[in-house]
Structures are given as C-alpha cells and as structure tokens.
Scaffold this motif. Structure first.
Motif, PDB file in Angstrom:
ATOM      1  N   TRP A 159       0.815  -1.206   0.000  1.00 43.70           N
ATOM      2  CA  TRP A 159       0.000   0.000   0.000  1.00 43.70           C
ATOM      3  C   TRP A 159       0.849   1.256   0.000  1.00 43.70           C
ATOM      4  CZ3 TRP A 159       1.551   2.325   4.393  1.00 43.70           C
ATOM      5  CH2 TRP A 159       2.029   1.503   5.413  1.00 43.70           C
ATOM      6  N   LEU A 160       2.105   1.144   0.407  1.00 44.31           N
ATOM      7  CA  LEU A 160       2.958   2.319   0.566  1.00 44.31           C
ATOM      8  C   LEU A 160       3.381   2.920  -0.774  1.00 44.31           C
ATOM      9  CD1 LEU A 160       4.173   4.075   2.719  1.00 44.31           C
ATOM     10  CD2 LEU A 160       6.108   2.525   2.842  1.00 44.31           C
ATOM     11  N   ALA A 161       3.793   2.105  -1.722  1.00 46.81           N
ATOM     12  CA  ALA A 161       4.252   2.630  -3.022  1.00 46.81           C
ATOM     13  C   ALA A 161       3.151   3.412  -3.724  1.00 46.81           C
ATOM     14  CB  ALA A 161       4.738   1.499  -3.913  1.00 46.81           C
ATOM     15  N   GLY A 162       1.924   2.950  -3.599  1.00 48.57           N
ATOM     16  CA  GLY A 162       0.807   3.634  -4.245  1.00 48.57           C
ATOM     17  C   GLY A 162       0.406   4.929  -3.558  1.00 48.57           C
ATOM     18  N   ALA A 163       0.952   5.162  -2.383  1.00 48.37           N
ATOM     19  CA  ALA A 163       0.592   6.361  -1.625  1.00 48.37           C
ATOM     20  C   ALA A 163       1.618   7.477  -1.754  1.00 48.37           C
ATOM     21  CB  ALA A 163       0.421   5.987  -0.158  1.00 48.37           C
ATOM     22  N   ILE A 164       2.624   7.282  -2.570  1.00 45.54           N
ATOM     23  CA  ILE A 164       3.634   8.322  -2.753  1.00 45.54           C
ATOM     24  C   ILE A 164       3.086   9.331  -3.751  1.00 45.54           C
ATOM     25  CG2 ILE A 164       5.988   8.826  -3.483  1.00 45.54           C
ATOM     26  CD1 ILE A 164       6.690   5.981  -2.468  1.00 45.54           C
ATOM     27  N   ARG A 165       3.059  10.578  -3.341  1.00 45.73           N
ATOM     28  CA  ARG A 165       2.435  11.644  -4.119  1.00 45.73           C
ATOM     29  C   ARG A 165       3.454  12.731  -4.475  1.00 45.73           C
ATOM     30  NH1 ARG A 165      -1.226   8.409  -3.831  1.00 45.73           N
ATOM     31  NH2 ARG A 165      -3.077   8.476  -2.551  1.00 45.73           N
ATOM     32  N   GLN A 166       3.070  13.482  -5.499  1.00 52.70           N
ATOM     33  CA  GLN A 166       3.838  14.655  -5.905  1.00 52.70           C
ATOM     34  C   GLN A 166       2.859  15.813  -6.001  1.00 52.70           C
ATOM     35  OE1 GLN A 166       5.989  14.229  -9.582  1.00 52.70           O
ATOM     36  NE2 GLN A 166       6.238  16.423  -9.834  1.00 52.70           N
TER      37      GLN A 166
END
Length: 138
Positions: free
Chosen positions: A54-61
């Motif tokens: 779930w963490l990789a999909g939660a990285i935002r810019q």
C-alpha cells in the motif's frame, strides 16, 4: 568627424530581451523542478518496502507556484491497513521495527542532478556545449 549614436532603442531592446530571458529561465526551472520530482517519486515507489504494498501507491507529488516560484513536494501520504499514518515510521523505524528507508535514498541523487539540470536548462553555453567565459573560439 563626429559620431553620435542614440542607444535608446538598443536599451529598450535589451530590457525587453532581459525580461524574456527571465521568463524563459523561470519556465525552464519550473519544468526541471517537476521532472526531477517525478524522478524522485519513481525512485521512492520502486524502493518502497515490498512487505507494505500500500505504501508505493501512496507516494504523491504536489506542485504549486507562488510569486514566480515553483514548489514541488514528494511525500508518502498513507495509512496502513489498521488506519495508522505510518510512512514516517517505516522510513525511520520504531523501537520495535528497524528503519526501511525509501524516501531519503530516492531523494539523495537529486542533490546533484537537480542543480545540474537547472544549470543546463538556463545556461545557453551549458546546453549548447559551446562557449567559455572569454567567448569561445577566437
């Protein structure tokens, strides 16, 4: 022989060109900032711990501008399956879990690549590969 020159039009042209150059440099820095942030985001997503999918999909810019400046943040905005905001604890660890850094290592290469990319974008000599302080070939 008397020579006279009216530089008023040249001065107007120079001021106009300088204004255009500033605008073009700001636009170039904006593009470079967004591109470098995308690279950091991609590296962070690739480095996110596999035991927390779930963490990789939660990285935002997030990018915004104010007063001619460009700002970009790359961050992990996530909650684990139990609802805890945990990216910070994954990155730095806790008393019960070792650190699993993924954001810091993703950002580290930008310390050198980002300034170099800005220089290449705004310096015509850097991007064209020619010229020197003394004016290039003589």
């Amino acid at each position: 022989v008397k020579f006279e020159a009216d530089f008023s039009e040249v001065k107007k042209l120079a001021e106009s060109l300088q204004g255009d150059a500033v605008f073009q440099a700001e636009a170039a820095v904006h593009r470079v900032t967004i591109a470098e942030a995308r690279l950091v985001k991609a590296r962070a997503q690739a480095a996110a711990p596999r035991d927390r999918p779930w963490l990789a999909g939660a990285i935002r810019q997030k990018t915004w501008g104010k007063g001619g400046n460009t700002h970009t943040d790359v961050f992990a905005d996530a909650r684990d399956p139990e609802g805890r905001a945990s990216p910070f604890y994954v990155e730095y660890g806790t008393s019960k879990a070792p650190p699993q850094p993924f954001m810091g290592p993703a950002a580290a290469p930008a310390e050198t690549s980002y300034p170099a990319a800005i220089l290449a974008a705004v310096d015509p000599f850097a991007s064209s590969g020619g010229g020197s302080v003394t004016g290039g070939d003589e």
